[in-house]
Design an enzyme around this catalytic site. Structure first.
Site, PDB file in Angstrom:
ATOM      1  N   CYS A  73       0.832  -1.215   0.000  1.00 53.43           N
ATOM      2  CA  CYS A  73       0.000   0.000   0.000  1.00 53.43           C
ATOM      3  C   CYS A  73       0.863   1.260   0.000  1.00 53.43           C
ATOM      4  O   CYS A  73       1.461   1.619   1.020  1.00 53.43           O
ATOM      5  CB  CYS A  73      -0.904  -0.038   1.230  1.00 53.43           C
ATOM      6  SG  CYS A  73      -1.871   1.439   1.471  1.00 53.43           S
ATOM      7  N   ASP A 127      12.039 -13.405   2.978  1.00 48.31           N
ATOM      8  CA  ASP A 127      13.369 -12.850   2.676  1.00 48.31           C
ATOM      9  C   ASP A 127      14.344 -12.938   3.855  1.00 48.31           C
ATOM     10  O   ASP A 127      15.549 -12.814   3.669  1.00 48.31           O
ATOM     11  CB  ASP A 127      13.252 -11.387   2.229  1.00 48.31           C
ATOM     12  CG  ASP A 127      12.647 -11.264   0.833  1.00 48.31           C
ATOM     13  OD1 ASP A 127      12.419 -12.311   0.195  1.00 48.31           O
ATOM     14  OD2 ASP A 127      12.390 -10.126   0.394  1.00 48.31           O
ATOM     15  N   ARG A 171      14.505  -9.778  -3.411  1.00 50.91           N
ATOM     16  CA  ARG A 171      14.762  -8.593  -4.234  1.00 50.91           C
ATOM     17  C   ARG A 171      15.974  -7.832  -3.728  1.00 50.91           C
ATOM     18  O   ARG A 171      16.791  -7.359  -4.493  1.00 50.91           O
ATOM     19  CB  ARG A 171      13.524  -7.692  -4.196  1.00 50.91           C
ATOM     20  CG  ARG A 171      13.454  -6.766  -5.347  1.00 50.91           C
ATOM     21  CD  ARG A 171      12.099  -6.185  -5.616  1.00 50.91           C
ATOM     22  NE  ARG A 171      11.147  -6.227  -4.527  1.00 50.91           N
ATOM     23  CZ  ARG A 171       9.841  -6.272  -4.705  1.00 50.91           C
ATOM     24  NH1 ARG A 171       9.330  -6.324  -5.904  1.00 50.91           N
ATOM     25  NH2 ARG A 171       9.021  -6.269  -3.680  1.00 50.91           N
TER      26      ARG A 171
END
Ligand code: F6P
Length: 323
Positions: A73, A127, A171
């Protein structure tokens, strides 16, 4: 009756549902009213609150994803969104908010805390890059999935004498790649924390070829500058096929989906119950996570500020063993 709310946010991770279930049932057992917020901070801003009962969280401990839904968001990053979220908490008379999620979600929780919302974070991201959590919810399941895939790919790699570039998620973090690479016996691991050039990787493939190795597994973190596709394009341009034919497999969201393993079910359950305990102690603006085998609370400002150190010793070990 105190009113507590729970939400999941950002990338889902296997075990989030187990945490929702534990928080809801432990909270109800202690006489609290529990509300679930749909779709993360988007639902918080939009007032998407729903009462949660013991039966509504039945049959979910073994389910991946999140029954509450999740979003990334952007609105919460704006002053307007933050003010709307705080108003929503006040309008719904919430005495405590639990945010189950990773880095971005805990940053949102920290901002809410600074604006007077009594908030507790629960560390949940595949992660494994959250300060104050070792491991966070979902990591162990994601690793099991990745290592099973590496094991499977190795057999076909051997059959064809190929080099496989296996890309795993992360990422900004090479943790999954590092641990999956060690557990899967990878010949080389490519990480954003220790970038290699494509010629470094090619040199390694040449060495393996000279050692008469019949195949090679290179585990590549998604966030590496030279990700699997770029490395493969480089190899093709360099005619590396003369030493190994290459193939790319991207594990992607397969690692994030599906049923949580036992470790994540128990970790998530413990953290969910610990969140109720924390509210009852009056603790707030902290994130709960596993540290050294025990549930610990880390100040949210510390979680947001401090970058989790990379396990250099494990990378050194991986290099020693991949000979
Ligand atoms: O939740 C973390 C993560 O799985 C990263 O490893 C990955 O890069 C990213 O989320 C993918 O996000 P999305 O599902 O939004 O594409």
């Amino acid at each position: 009756m105190p009113r507590l709310a729970v939400m999941t946010s950002g990338g889902d991770s296997p075990g989030m549902n187990a945490a929702i279930r534990a928080f809801t049932r432990a909270g109800l057992a202690r006489g609290h009213e529990i509300l679930g917020i749909r779709d993360g901070y988007t639902g918080l801003i939009g007032g998407d609150f729903h009462p949660l009962g013991a039966r509504q969280v039945g049959g979910i401990i073994n389910r991946g994803g999140t029954i509450l839904g999740t979003t990334r968001c952007d609105a919460l990053r704006t002053q307007r969104g933050l003010v709307a979220a705080c108003k929503s908490i006040r309008d719904h008379h919430i005495n405590g908010l639990v945010v189950i999620g990773g880095n971005g979600s805990q940053a949102g929780a920290e901002a809410l805390g600074r604006h007077g919302v009594p908030v507790i974070g629960v560390a949940s991201t595949i992660d494994n890059d959250l300060t104050g959590a070792e491991p966070s919810i979902g990591v162990m399941t994601a690793l099991d999935v990745a290592v099973e895939a590496i094991d499977r790919i190795r057999t076909t790699a051997m059959a064809f004498r190929r080099a496989f570039l296996i890309e795993v998620m992360g990422r900004q973090s090479g943790y999954l790649a590092l641990i999956a690479g060690i557990a899967g016996g990878a010949e080389l691991i490519v990480l954003p924390e220790h970038e290699l050039t494509p010629s470094d990787v090619l040199v390694r493939l040449h060495t393996l070829h000279e050692q008469r190795r019949a195949h090679a597994i290179v585990v590549v973190a998604e966030g590496s500058a030279w990700n699997a596709d770029r490395l493969d394009a480089y190899f093709k341009a360099q005619k590396s096929v003369e030493i190994f034919e290459t193939r790319v497999t991207k594990l992607g969201h397969v690692q994030r989906g599906g049923a949580p393993g036992v470790y994540d079910r128990i970790l998530a359950t413990r953290l969910g119950v610990a969140a109720v305990d924390a509210f009852e102690r009056g603790q707030m603006n902290v994130m709960l996570g596993m540290t050294g085998g025990a549930i610990c609370a880390t100040e949210l400002c510390e979680v947001v500020r401090a970058k989790k150190p990379f396990p250099e010793h494990l990378l050194a070990m991986a290099k020693t063993l991949a000979q």
